[in-house]
Design a protein around this motif. Structure first.
Motif, PDB file in Angstrom:
ATOM      1  N   SER A   1     -14.898  23.276 -25.709  1.00  0.00           N
ATOM      2  CA  SER A   1     -15.229  24.544 -26.115  1.00  0.00           C
ATOM      3  C   SER A   1     -14.328  24.969 -27.008  1.00  0.00           C
ATOM      4  CB  SER A   1     -15.629  25.748 -25.163  1.00  0.00           C
ATOM      5  OG  SER A   1     -14.611  25.661 -24.532  1.00  0.00           O
TER       6      SER A   1
ATOM      7  N   LEU B   1     -19.092  19.362 -16.029  1.00  0.00           N
ATOM      8  CA  LEU B   1     -19.229  20.534 -14.925  1.00  0.00           C
ATOM      9  C   LEU B   1     -20.181  20.154 -13.745  1.00  0.00           C
ATOM     10  CD1 LEU B   1     -19.630  23.851 -17.250  1.00  0.00           C
ATOM     11  CD2 LEU B   1     -17.705  23.170 -15.424  1.00  0.00           C
TER      12      LEU B   1
ATOM     13  N   VAL C   1     -13.269  21.782 -20.085  1.00  0.00           N
ATOM     14  CA  VAL C   1     -14.032  23.038 -20.671  1.00  0.00           C
ATOM     15  C   VAL C   1     -13.528  23.289 -21.793  1.00  0.00           C
ATOM     16  CG1 VAL C   1     -14.729  25.230 -20.133  1.00  0.00           C
ATOM     17  CG2 VAL C   1     -15.453  23.297 -18.653  1.00  0.00           C
TER      18      VAL C   1
ATOM     19  N   SER D   1     -18.957  30.409 -25.417  1.00  0.00           N
ATOM     20  CA  SER D   1     -18.577  29.343 -24.387  1.00  0.00           C
ATOM     21  C   SER D   1     -17.210  29.341 -24.240  1.00  0.00           C
ATOM     22  CB  SER D   1     -19.400  28.146 -24.923  1.00  0.00           C
ATOM     23  OG  SER D   1     -19.463  27.224 -23.702  1.00  0.00           O
TER      24      SER D   1
ATOM     25  N   LEU E   1     -16.771  23.595 -10.768  1.00  0.00           N
ATOM     26  CA  LEU E   1     -15.376  23.927 -11.610  1.00  0.00           C
ATOM     27  C   LEU E   1     -14.141  23.673 -10.964  1.00  0.00           C
ATOM     28  CD1 LEU E   1     -14.759  24.680 -14.709  1.00  0.00           C
ATOM     29  CD2 LEU E   1     -14.806  27.058 -13.870  1.00  0.00           C
TER      30      LEU E   1
ATOM     31  N   GLY F   1     -15.143  30.366 -20.937  1.00  0.00           N
ATOM     32  CA  GLY F   1     -14.086  29.309 -20.453  1.00  0.00           C
ATOM     33  C   GLY F   1     -12.751  29.891 -20.429  1.00  0.00           C
TER      34      GLY F   1
ATOM     35  N   LEU G   1     -21.732  28.762 -19.270  1.00  0.00           N
ATOM     36  CA  LEU G   1     -20.763  27.949 -20.116  1.00  0.00           C
ATOM     37  C   LEU G   1     -21.848  26.729 -20.843  1.00  0.00           C
ATOM     38  CD1 LEU G   1     -17.808  26.952 -17.871  1.00  0.00           C
ATOM     39  CD2 LEU G   1     -17.796  27.997 -20.164  1.00  0.00           C
TER      40      LEU G   1
ATOM     41  N   LEU H   1     -20.596  19.716 -21.819  1.00  0.00           N
ATOM     42  CA  LEU H   1     -20.031  20.936 -20.804  1.00  0.00           C
ATOM     43  C   LEU H   1     -20.849  20.610 -19.442  1.00  0.00           C
ATOM     44  CD1 LEU H   1     -19.870  24.247 -22.753  1.00  0.00           C
ATOM     45  CD2 LEU H   1     -18.032  22.770 -21.735  1.00  0.00           C
TER      46      LEU H   1
ATOM     47  N   SER I   1     -12.246  19.806 -14.521  1.00  0.00           N
ATOM     48  CA  SER I   1     -13.373  20.184 -15.365  1.00  0.00           C
ATOM     49  C   SER I   1     -12.913  21.349 -16.163  1.00  0.00           C
ATOM     50  CB  SER I   1     -14.546  20.852 -14.501  1.00  0.00           C
ATOM     51  OG  SER I   1     -14.839  20.197 -13.551  1.00  0.00           O
ATOM     52  N   MET I   2     -11.893  22.073 -15.646  1.00  0.00           N
ATOM     53  CA  MET I   2     -11.688  23.153 -16.633  1.00  0.00           C
ATOM     54  C   MET I   2     -10.961  22.796 -17.715  1.00  0.00           C
ATOM     55  SD  MET I   2     -11.661  26.632 -16.126  1.00  0.00           S
ATOM     56  CE  MET I   2     -11.838  27.088 -17.884  1.00  0.00           C
TER      57      MET I   2
ATOM     58  N   ILE J   1     -20.574  29.954 -14.671  1.00  0.00           N
ATOM     59  CA  ILE J   1     -20.457  28.666 -14.867  1.00  0.00           C
ATOM     60  C   ILE J   1     -21.459  28.216 -15.832  1.00  0.00           C
ATOM     61  CG2 ILE J   1     -20.077  26.373 -13.994  1.00  0.00           C
ATOM     62  CD1 ILE J   1     -18.674  27.424 -11.673  1.00  0.00           C
TER      63      ILE J   1
END
Lengths: 631, 99, 271, 530
Positions: free
Chosen positions: A95, A134, A91, A41, A83, A45, A8, A130, A87-88, A5
Motif C-alpha cells: 500500500s 492477507l 501490506v 488502504s 494478518l 495498514g 484494506l 493485498l 503479511s503486515m 482487515i
C-alpha cells in the motif's frame, strides 16, 4: 481491530469498480479517486501496524472470517483473512509503494486519454495483491495470485494498440498460468493429504505426512513461485513485460507482484523445512536466476530491460535465501522490502528519464543527463548505491545478510551458493554502474526522434519527483533501520522462525570480500563505459554479450520448441478433427447415402412395379400364415 | 362333383385377374382385370353361401357388385380425364411417383 | 334347379358337374383371353363371356337374384360402359403387349403362380366337404330371404352403398366435366386467329381426291401422284392407319395405259 | 400434491410459444415483447421453485405423479432435486437474455413482408425449447424424460437451419448450404444417440417393469431388482451414448462446431449453455442413478475420453479461425471438465460438475453474446477480420474480455469455483488424471487470450474504425450476466447449499465415499479440543 482487515482490500477494490464502471464522467477526477483509495488502504495498514506493535509477539496474528466461500462436502474454503507480521510487512510495502506510484502516475500518465482506466487497473492490482498476502488459506491466496496476474496482464497491455504490448501481456499471463498449474496441484495435494488448505492447520500438521509428499508440495509451490517471480525456467515474460507503462514496471514488476513467489515460499516455510530436497531445488533455481538475470542485465541497452534483468537477479537472491531455510527467510523478506524501495525508485527514475527524453529507452542514446535532471539523478544515484550494496545503504545490509547466510548453509553447497551470491554482487555492481554511466555521465548522445526533433531533457513535475525522493530515502535508510538492534529479525521471527547459521568464514571476511567484488565490478564498468566514449549503435559484442542480449536464447528456445511445436500440434489436430473424426461421421453419412441411391433405383415410379411388390408381399404373407398354422 | 370346385375356379380366376393387373399397361384392360378379380370373389361368396346355408354371402356379393359399379364409374371417369390430358391410357406414362 | 338348391349332400348332380366342367373351362379361357388379347375390345368381349358364365354358376349355386343381376348390371351395363370408353379413348399405342419394365412379366407370372398355388392349396387344406345347401333359408322364398337381410341386418350398409353410388356418379361428372374458363371464340375470331397464325386457311383437302378410293383412310394424291397426309383425319394419322394406295394407283394407271395402247395398236394393225 | 408448480413452470413457456407464434405477421415487435414477458414469467416461476425447494428435505421435492400410459407403466412423474433446481434456474435465467440478444436476429429482410412470420417463429421456437428443457430437468420418469430429450431436437433443428447467422464468409447460397448441413448434422447425430437410448429405455422397461426413476433406484438399493452385470452395462452404454452425443464428449463432438458456427449467437448460446446441459445432467441423474455398478465399470474409459476432450478441445480451439467455432471447441473442452467431475465420483467433483454446468452456461452466454454483437457489427466471423476493436468500442472489448476471463476460469469469476472443485475432486481419486486436466487451464488461457489479442488489440483495422460501441439493449443483456459471474464467483454458497444434498444422494446411489485425507486434521483438532 481485525474487522479493518477486509477494508484494506475493499478500499482499492471499490476504487477499481468505480473507476472501471464509472465511464467518461469520472475522467477528470479518476486519478484522484484512485490515489485516495490507495492511500486509504495505506492508512488502514498503518493503523493496524500501530495496533500490532502494541501487542506481544504471540498475540500479533489477527484473523477475520467473512464467510464461507466454497462450502462443499469435505471441502471448505473460507473468505478469511489472516494478518500477522509477515503479511503486515507486505501490506505496508504494497500500500505504501503503491500509493507513491499512484501519485507518480498522476504526472506520468497526464497526457494519456485513458488515465482513469489506468488508475482503475492500478487499484485492482493493489486490491488483488493485498488479498494475496492477507489470505488465510492457499485457495484464497490463489484468488489474489491470479488477480494480480490479471492486473499485470491489463497493465502490461495497457497500450494495447501496440502489438508488442499486447503480445507481451499475453505472454506474461500464459507463463504465469504455467506456474499456476503448480499452485493448483500444490493445493490439491494439500487437500488430499490434510483435507484442508488453510495455512494454520496445514502448516501445523506437516510433521504427520511423509517427506515425499512435502517435497512434491514444495516443488509445486516452487513452480508457482517461478512463474510469478520470473525465475528460471519461467523467467521469459519479465523482460517483455517492460512494454507496460513505467509506473507499472516499478510497482508490479519490481517492487511487489514479482516478489509474491518469495512470499509464497516464506509463507510455506514449514513445508519446505520438512522437505530438504525441495529446498535444495529452490536454492538452485535462485542461484541460476541470480546469475541469469545479472548476465542479461549487463547486455541490455534498453534501460527498463536492464533493470528488469536486475529485478530477476535480485529476486534470485531472495529465492535463494528463502531456500536456505530458517537461516534465510528473514533476510529474504528484508531484501524484498529494501529491494522494493530501491528498485521502485530506480524504475521511477528511469520513467522520469524517459519522460524527459521523448520516451526513448535506449541508454546508448542518453548520456550527460545529470545536469538536466538533477533530482532524478540524485534519487537514481541513491538507488544505484543501494542496489550495489554500498556500505550503509539498504542493499548493503540485506544483501550482505544473504551472502553470509549462503555461506552459512555449510559444506560444498554453502561454498558454491556463497560464491554465486558474491559473483552476483560483482556483476550487479558492473551492470548498475553501466546503467548509471550510460545515462547520466559522458557526452550527450541524444538522437532526434521520429519527428526529427532532438529531445529537450527536463526535470519531471513534482508529482513524479516526490515519490522518487521518498523512495530514495527508503533506499538509503531502510536497511540500517531494520538492521539496528536486529529489529526486522525480531519482528518476523515469530512467523518464519530463525536459526543463526555459522558461516565458515567470519562475517567481516564476507563483507570485505563483497566490497572487493563490488569495486572490481565498478572498475570494469568504468573502464568500459566511463573512460572512453560510448558508441550510439551497439557493437557486435562477444558471444556472451550477444547471447545475453537475446536473453541467453531462452526465448528462441521457447519459440522453436513451444510456439512452433504448439502451432504444428494445433494445426495437425485441427486437420485431424476435420478429416478423421468428422471424416468418419461424414463417411458414414456418405455411405448410407450411396446405399440409398442404389435402393432408390428400385423405385422406378411405375405403379405396376409397385403392384408386383405388393402382390409378392401378399404371397409371402399368405405363405407365412399357412406355415404358422401348419406348425 | 364337390361344390368346392367352385372355390378352386374362383381362386384361379382371381389369380388370372391379378396377373392381368400386373402385366397390362392399358388402364381399361387393367380395370377389366380388377372386375374379373371382383367377380371371382363373388363366385367364392356365393359358393360359401351355399356351403354355410345362409344368404349373407350373397348379400356381400351383392354389395360387391354395387361397389364395383361405383368403382367402374369413377375409374372410367378418371381414365377419360387422364386420356384427355395425356392422350394415352397407359399406366406407365403416369410414372410421376418417381422424383 | 330347385332340386339342386335343395340338396343337402356334399355332392352335386351329374348335370351340374358336366355344366361346371364345360362352362368352367370356357370361363378360364375367357379370363385368359381377357388378359392376353391385344385389343381392348377383344378383352372386353372375353370378359363379358366369362361374366355370363359366372352368372350361370350363380344360378347353379342357388343365387338366382345375383345371377340375374350379374347379367343385367354387369354384363349389360358395366361391360357396355367399358366398351363405350374403349370407343371414346380409341385404340392407342399403349395397347401393345410389349413389356417396358424389365422382369415385370416374369415376376408377375411367378407371383401369380405362387399365389394361385397357395390359394388353391389353402382351400384344399381347409377340408371343405360339407355343403348345407340353401333349402332352409329359402323356405320363405329366395327373394324374400334376401330382402329380409338387406333391409334388417344390412340396412345401414345398404344405405351407405346408396350414398356411395350417388357420390360416384357425382364424382364421375366432376372428373369428366370441363369448366369453360373463357368465352367460346366466335367463328370470326377463329378465322382471324387462323390468319394471324398463318395456318391452313381454306378447308383441308378431302381424302380420296384424285384417287380411285374415296374412303376416309386413303390419302388424297397430289398432282405428282404422291399422297398428302393432310387429307387424312388427324386421329387416323396419329394411329398410323393411313392406307397408302398411291403406288397402286400408279400401277393401275400404267396398266390402263398399256391396255389402251394395246387396243390402239390393235386398231392400228387393223387399219 | 397441491399446486402443480413444476408443470406450470414448464407449461408457461410452452403457452408463450403458442401465443407468440399466433401473433399476426405485421406485429412482430409485439411478438418479441410477448416472448420476453413469458420468459420472465418462467424465470419468476423458477425462482419460486428454488424458494419452495428445501435443501435439507426429501431428495425429490414438489413431486407430481399421474398415470399416463398405464399399459406400459409410463407415468407423468415430475420432481426436482437440488441439481434440477439449479439447472432449471439456469435455463429460465438465460432465456430472457437469449431473447433480448436475438431481438433483431429474426427480423425479415424486407420489412413490408406480411405473409411470412419468421420473427414470431424464432421466438416461439426458443420458448418451446425452454419448455422442453425444463421438463427434461423435472422428469423422474425415464420415458417421459426420453420423449422431451428427443423432442427438443425438432425446434432446435429449425432454429439452427432456419435462422442462420447473417454474417458469413461466402455467398448467401453457400451460407444456406452450410446452415442446412449443420442443422441436419445436429439432428442426425442426436437422433442416432436418441435411437440407441430408446433401445436402452425399452430394455430398462423389460428388466425393471416400470419407468420410474425413484422406484428403480429404490428397488436396486433394496436388492429386489436383479440386473445381470452384462445387462446393466449394455443399458448403461445405451444411455451414456445418447448423453455423450448431447454433452458432447470426444469423439462425438463434431456436430457442435458446425451447429454453433452456423446459427445465430443467441441460438448458439441456447445449444451449448442450455440444451447440452440436459446431456450432462442426465449422466448425473440417470446413468449414475440407474446403473451405479456399470458407471464404475466404465469410469476409466470415460475419464480418458473426458481428458481427451479437455486437452483436444482446447488445442483445436487455438487453431480456429472462426470466432464462434473457437467458442464451440472451448465448450467441448469445458464439457470434458463437467464429465470428468461427474465420473470422478467424489462429492467435490460432482458438486463442481453441477456448478460447472451453471457457470459454463453463464460464461459462454456472456462470451458468445458479446461475440455475436461484435459479429453483427462487422458481418464476419473470421478472427482475422478484426483488430484494434478495443480502441473504438472499449465497452464491447471489456465485456468480451470478462467473458473470456470467465472462460479461462479466472478466480473471482464463477467458473473458477467449479473448475477447481472438479480438479480437486478428480485429483483426490485419480491424481494423474487431475494433473493432466490441470494443464487445461493453460490451454484455456491460450485460446482466450489469443482470441482477445487478435480481435481487440493492435492497430485499428480500417473496417472496424466506425464500429459503434455496445448499445443500451446490449449492455442490459451483458451486464447482468457479468454481475452474476462475479457474484457466483465470490459467493457460490447460494448454489452449493442447494446442490450439496443432491450430490450426497447421488454418491450414496453409486455407493462411493470420498477418499479420506492422509492426515485427518479435523480429527486431530477434535482431539486437541477434548
Amino acid at each position: 481491530m481485525e474487522n479493518l482487515i477486509a477494508l484494506l482490500v475493499a478500499a482499492p477494490l471499490l476504487g477499481a469498480v468505480v473507476l472501471l464502471c464509472g465511464g467518461r464522467r469520472l475522467d477528470k477526477v479518476g486519478h484522484w479517486i484512485g490515489t485516495l483509495l490507495a492511500a486509504v488502504s495505506f492508512g488502514i495498514g498503518v493503523a493496524l501496524f500501530a495496533d500490532m506493535l502494541g501487542r506481544t509477539a504471540e498475540d500479533r496474528t489477527l484473523t477475520q472470517n467473512l464467510y464461507t466461500w466454497i462450502p462443499v462436502e469435505g471441502f471448505q474454503a473460507d473468505m478469511a483473512f489472516q494478518l500477522d507480521q509477515l503479511s503486515m510487512t507486505f501490506v505496508l510495502l504494497i500500500s505504501g509503494v503503491g500509493t507513491l506510484i499512484h501519485v507518480y502516475s498522476i504526472g506520468y500518465m497526464e497526457h494519456d486519454e485513458r488515465r482513469r482506466r489506468f488508475f482503475g487497473y492500478l487499484n485492482l492490482f493493489v486490491a488483488a495483491m493485498l488479498l494475496l498476502v492477507l489470505a488465510d488459506n492457499y485457495l484464497l491466496l490463489y484468488f489474489g495470485w491470479e488477480g494480480v496476474g490479471l492486473a499485470s496482464y491489463l497493465l502490461i497491455g495497457f497500450w494495447q494498440h501496440k502489438p508488442s504490448a499486447a503480445t507481451a501481456a499475453k505472454k506474461a499471463f500464459l507463463v504465469n498460468r504455467v506456474g499456476d498449474i503448480g499452485l493448483s496441484i500444490a493445493i490439491m495435494l494439500m487437500f488430499t493429504t490434510f483435507g484442508t488448505f488453510a495455512f494454520e492447520p496445514v502448516l501445523a500438521s506437516v510433521g504427520e505426512t511423509s517427506e515425499g509428499t512435502l517435497t512434491a508440495i514444495g516443488l509445486m509451490l516452487l513452480l508457482a513461485a517461478c512463474g510469478k517471480s520470473a525465475q528460471v525456467p519461467l523467467q521469459s515474460w519479465l523482460g517483455d513485460a517492460m512494454e507496460g507503462p513505467t509506473p507499472v514496471s516499478a510497482l508490479i514488476h519490481a517492487a511487489t507482484m514479482v516478489t509474491a513467489g518469495v512470499y509464497l515460499i516464506v509463507r510455506s516455510a514449514a513445508i519446505f523445512n520438512g522437505a530438504p530436497d525441495a529446498q535444495l531445488v529452490v536454492t538452485v533455481v535462485g542461484a541460476v536466476t541470480l546469475l541469469f538475470g545479472a548476465i542479461v542485465g549487463c547486455a541490455k541497452d534498453d534501460i527498463k530491460k536492464a533493470l528488469a534483468g536486475s529485478t530477476m537477479s535480485q529476486i534470485g537472491y531472495m529465492i535463494l535465501a528463502a531456500g536456505l531455510g530458517p537461516i534465510g527467510y528473514v533476510f529474504a523478506i528484508m531484501h524484498l522490502v529494501t529491494h522494493g524501495f530501491f528498485k521502485a525508485g530506480l524504475f521511477l527514475g528511469a520513467g522520469s528519464v524517459m519522460h524527459g527524453m521523448n520516451d526513448e529507452v535506449d541508454m546508448r542514446k542518453y548520456g550527460g543527463l545529470r545536469k538536466y535532471m538533477p533530482v532524478t539523478y540524485a534519487t537514481f544515484g541513491l538507488g544505484y548505491l543501494a542496489i550495489i550494496g554500498f556500505p550503509g545503504l539498504s542493499g548493503f545490509f540485506s544483501k550482505d545478510m544473504i551472502i553470509e547466510a549462503a555461506f552459512a548453509k555449510g559444506g560444498t553447497e554453502g561454498w558454491i551458493l556463497g560464491g554465486v551470491t558474491l559473483l552476483g554482487a560483482g556483476i550487479t555492481a558492473f551492470y548498475m554502474t553501466r546503467v548509471m554511466l550510460l545515462t547520466f555521465f559522458g557526452e550527450k548522445r541524444w538522437q532526434p526522434d521520429a519527428g526529427g526533433e532532438l529531445p529537450h531533457p527536463h526535470e519531471s513535475p513534482k508529482s513524479m519527483t516526490l515519490p522518487m525522493v521518498i523512495l530514495a530515502l527508503g533506499s538509503v535508510f531502510a536497511g540500517a533501520f531494520f538492521e539496528i538492534g536486529e529489529r526486522f529479525l525480531k519482528w518476523l521471527e515469530p512467523v518464519t522462525g530463525y536459526e543463526h547459521g555459522n558461516p565458515p568464514v567470519s562475517a567481516m571476511t564476507v563483507t570485505a570480500a563483497t566490497m572487493v567484488v563490488l569495486v572490481i565490478g565498478i572498475a570494469i564498468a568504468w573502464t568500459m563505459y566511463g573512460r572512453k566514449p560510448v558508441p550510439v549503435v551497439a557493437p557486435r559484442g562477444s558471444l556472451l554479450t550477444r547471447a545475453a542480449r537475446k536473453d541467453l536464447y531462452q526465448d528462441d528456445f521457447n519459440h522453436v520448441v513451444l510456439v512452433r511445436g504448439g502451432e504444428h500440434l494445433t494445426r495437425s489436430l485441427v486437420y485431424l478433427d476435420h478429416s478423421v473424426v468428422d471424416g468418419v461421421v461424414n463417411g458414414t453419412a456418405a455411405s448410407v447415402g450411396g446405399l440409398s441411391g442404389r435402393l432408390r433405383k428400385l423405385q422406378n415410379g411405375y405403379a405396376r412395379s409397385y403392384a408386383v411388390s405388393m402382390f409378392g408381399g401378399t404371397v409371402v404373407l399368405i405363405a407365412a400364415t399357412l406355415l404358422m398354422r401348419a406348425v | 362333383m364337390n361344390p368346392v370346385n367352385y372355390l378352386y375356379l374362383a381362386a384361379l380366376l382371381f389369380t388370372i385377374g391379378g396377373v392381368g393387373v400386373l402385366i397390362r399397361k392399358n388402364a381399361i384392360v387393367l380395370f377389366m382385370c380388377v372386375e374379373l378379380m371382383l367377380n371371382a370373389c363373388n363366385l367364392a361368396f356365393v359358393a360359401f353361401s351355399r356351403m354355410h346355408g345362409n344368404l349373407d354371402g350373397q348379400i356381400i356379393a351383392f354389395f360387391t357388385m354395387v361397389v364395383a359399379a361405383a368403382e367402374v364409374v369413377v375409374g372410367l371417369a378418371i381414365i377419360v380425364s387422364l386420356f384427355r390430358t395425356r392422350h394415352s391410357a397407359s399406366v406407365d406414362d403416369a410414372s410421376l411417383m418417381k422424383l | 334347379m330347385s332340386a339342386v338348391a335343395a340338396s343337402v349332400s356334399s355332392m352335386t348332380s351329374t348335370g351340374e358337374a358336366i355344366q361346371f366342367w364345360v362352362l368352367g373351362t370356357v370361363a378360364v379361357i375367357g379370363a385368359l383371353a381377357t388378359i392376353l388379347m391385344k385389343k381392348a375390345v377383344h378383352s372386353a368381349l372375353s370378359l363379358a363371356g366369362t361374366m355370363i358364365i359366372l352368372a350361370v354358376f350363380y344360378l347353379a349355386n342357388g343365387a338366382y337374384f345375383l345371377g340375374v343381376v350379374q347379367v343385367i348390371v354387369y354384363t349389360g351395363a358395366i361391360m357396355m360402359l367399358f366398351l363405350f370408353v374403349v370407343m371414346l379413348v380409341g385404340v392407342t399405342a399403349a395397347d401393345s403387349l410389349k413389356e417396358t419394365i424389365k422382369g415385370q412379366r416374369w415376376l408377375a407370372a411367378l407371383c401369380g403362380l405362387g399365389f394361385g398355388t397357395l390359394l388353391i392349396g389353402g382351400i384344399a387344406n381347409a377340408g371343405l366337404t360339407h355343403f348345407n345347401g340353401l333349402g332352409r333359408v329359402n323356405s320363405a322364398g329366395h327373394i324374400e330371404g334376401l330382402a329380409q337381410l338387406i333391409f334388417t341386418k344390412y340396412v345401414f350398409a345398404f344405405e351407405i352403398t346408396g350414398a356411395l353410388l350417388i357420390t360416384a356418379s357425382v364424382g364421375a361428372m366432376v372428373l369428366t366435366h370441363r369448366e369453360r374458363t373463357e368465352r367460346a371464340a366466335t367463328q370470326r375470331e377463329l378465322a382471324e386467329k387462323r390468319v394471324r397464325e398463318g395456318v391452313q386457311l381454306p378447308p383441308l383437302p378431302a381424302p380420296g381426291v384424285y384417287a380411285r378410293h374415296n374412303a376416309v383412310d386413303v390419302a388424297g394424291l397430289l398432282p405428282d401422284g404422291t399422297p398428302s397426309e393432310l387429307t387424312v383425319n388427324r386421329t387416323l394419322r396419329a394411329r398410323g392407319q393411313i392406307r397408302d394406295v398411291s403406288s397402286q394407283a400408279i400401277d393401275d394407271l400404267k396398266a390402263l395405259e398399256q391396255a389402251s395402247s394395246e387396243r390402239l395398236g390393235r386398231e392400228e394393225a387393223s387399219k | 400434491m397441491n399446486f402443480p408448480l413444476l408443470t406450470v413452470t414448464a407449461a408457461v413457456p410452452a403457452v408463450g410459444a403458442i401465443l407468440t407464434a399466433a401473433v399476426p405477421a405485421a406485429r412482430r415487435t409485439a411478438a418479441k415483447w410477448l416472448a420476453l414477458l413469458f420468459s420472465l414469467a418462467t424465470l419468476a416461476l423458477a425462482v419460486l421453485v428454488a424458494i419452495r425447494f428445501d435443501p435439507s428435505g426429501d431428495r425429490y421435492q414438489l413431486t407430481e405423479s399421474r398415470p399416463w400410459i398405464a399399459d406400459f407403466g409410463v407415468r407423468y412423474e415430475l420432481g426436482v432435486d437440488g441439481i434440477g433446481v439449479v439447472l432449471i434456474g439456469l435455463t429460465a435465467l438465460l432465456i430472457p437474455f437469449v431473447i433480448a440478444a436475438g431481438w433483431h436476429d429474426a427480423d425479415p429482410l424486407e420489412t413490408k413482408s406480411t405473409r411470412w412470420r419468421p420473427t414470431q417463429g424464432f421466438f416461439a421456437l426458443i420458448l418451446l425449447v425452454e419448455a422442453m428443457v425444463i421438463i427434461s430437468f423435472e422428469a423422474t420418469d425415464v420415458f417421459l424424460f426420453y420423449i422431451f430429450f428427443e423432442a427438443m431436437l425438432i425446434p432446435m433443428y429449425f432454429l439452427i437451419g432456419g435462422f442462420g447467422d447473417r454474417a458469413h464468409g461466402g455467398s448467401e447460397e453457400n451460407a444456406a448450404t452450410q446452415r442446412s448441413y449443420a442443422a441436419v448434422k445436429f439432428l442426425l447425430y442426436n437422433l442416432v444417440g436418441g435411437l440407441i437410448m430408446l433401445a436402452a429405455v425399452i430394455g430398462l422397461y423389460v428388466v425393471a417393469g416400470n419407468f420410474s426413476l425413484q422406484e428403480i433406484i429404490a428397488a436396486r438399493a433394496a436388492g429386489t431388482l436383479d440386473m445381470s452385470t452384462n445387462t446393466e452395462r449394455l443399458l448403461f452404454l445405451g444411455f451414456f451414448f445418447a448423453f455423450a452425443v448431447k454433452a458432447p464428449l470426444w469423439p462425438l463432438h463434431t456436430w457442435l462446431p458446425n451447429a454453433m458456427g452456423e446459427s445465430t449467437a443467441p441460438v448458439a448460446v441456447l445449444i451449448t449453455a442450455v440444451v447440452d446441459k440436459v446431456g450432462t445432467f442426465a449422466m448425473l441423474r440417470f446413468c449414475l442413478g440407474l446403473f451405479p455398478d456399470a458407471s464404475k465399470w466404465a469410469t476409466p474409459v470415460i475419464l480418458v475420453l473426458a481428458l481427451i476432450s479437455i486437452v483436444y478441445g482446447a488445442l483445436v480451439a487455438v487453431g480456429q479461425r472462426d470466432i464462434k467455432r473457437l467458442v464451440a471447441y472451448a465448450s467441448i473442452s469445458h464439457f470434458g471438465f463437467i464429465i470428468l467431475g461427474i465420473f470422478a465420483m467424489t462429492s467435490q467433483g460432482q458438486s463442481g460438475a453441477t456448478l460447472y454446468m451453471v457457470n459454463h452456461g453463464l460464461s459462454t452466454a456472456a462470451l458468445m453474446l458479446v461475440a455475436g454483437f461484435l459479429i453483427s457489427r462487422r458481418g464476419s466471423r473470421l478472427i482475422a477480420d478484426y483488430g484494434g476493436v478495443q480502441k473504438v468500442a472499449p465497452v464491447l472489448a471489456g465485456t468480451f474480455l470478462i467473458g473470456g476471463l470467465a472462460t479461462l476460469s479466472l478466480p473471482g469469476l464463477a467458473p473458477f469455483v467449479s473448475e477447481f472443485l472438479v480438479l480437486v475432486g478428480t485429483f483426490a481419486r485419480y491424481p494423474v488424471v487431475g494433473i493432466i486436466a490441470t494443464t487445461g487451464i493453460v490451454l484455456a488461457a491460450l485460446y482466450t487470450l489469443v482470441l482477445y489479442q487478435r480481435t481487440m488489440t493492435g492497430p485499428v483495422k480500417e473496417e472496424v474504425r466506425s464500429m459503434p460501441d455496445l448499445r443500451l439493449r446490449e449492455v442490459l443483456v451483458v451486464a447482468p450476466l457479468i454481475a452474476l459471474l462475479i457474484g457466483l464467483g465470490v459467493y457460490p454458497k447460494v448454489l452449493t447449499d442447494i446442490v450439496n444434498p443432491a450430490v450426497e444422494h447421488t454418491m450414496s446411489d453409486v455407493k462411493q465415499t470420498d477418499p479420506k485425507p492422509e492426515v485427518d486434521v479435523e480429527a486431530k483438532n477434535g482431539e486437541a479440543a477434548k
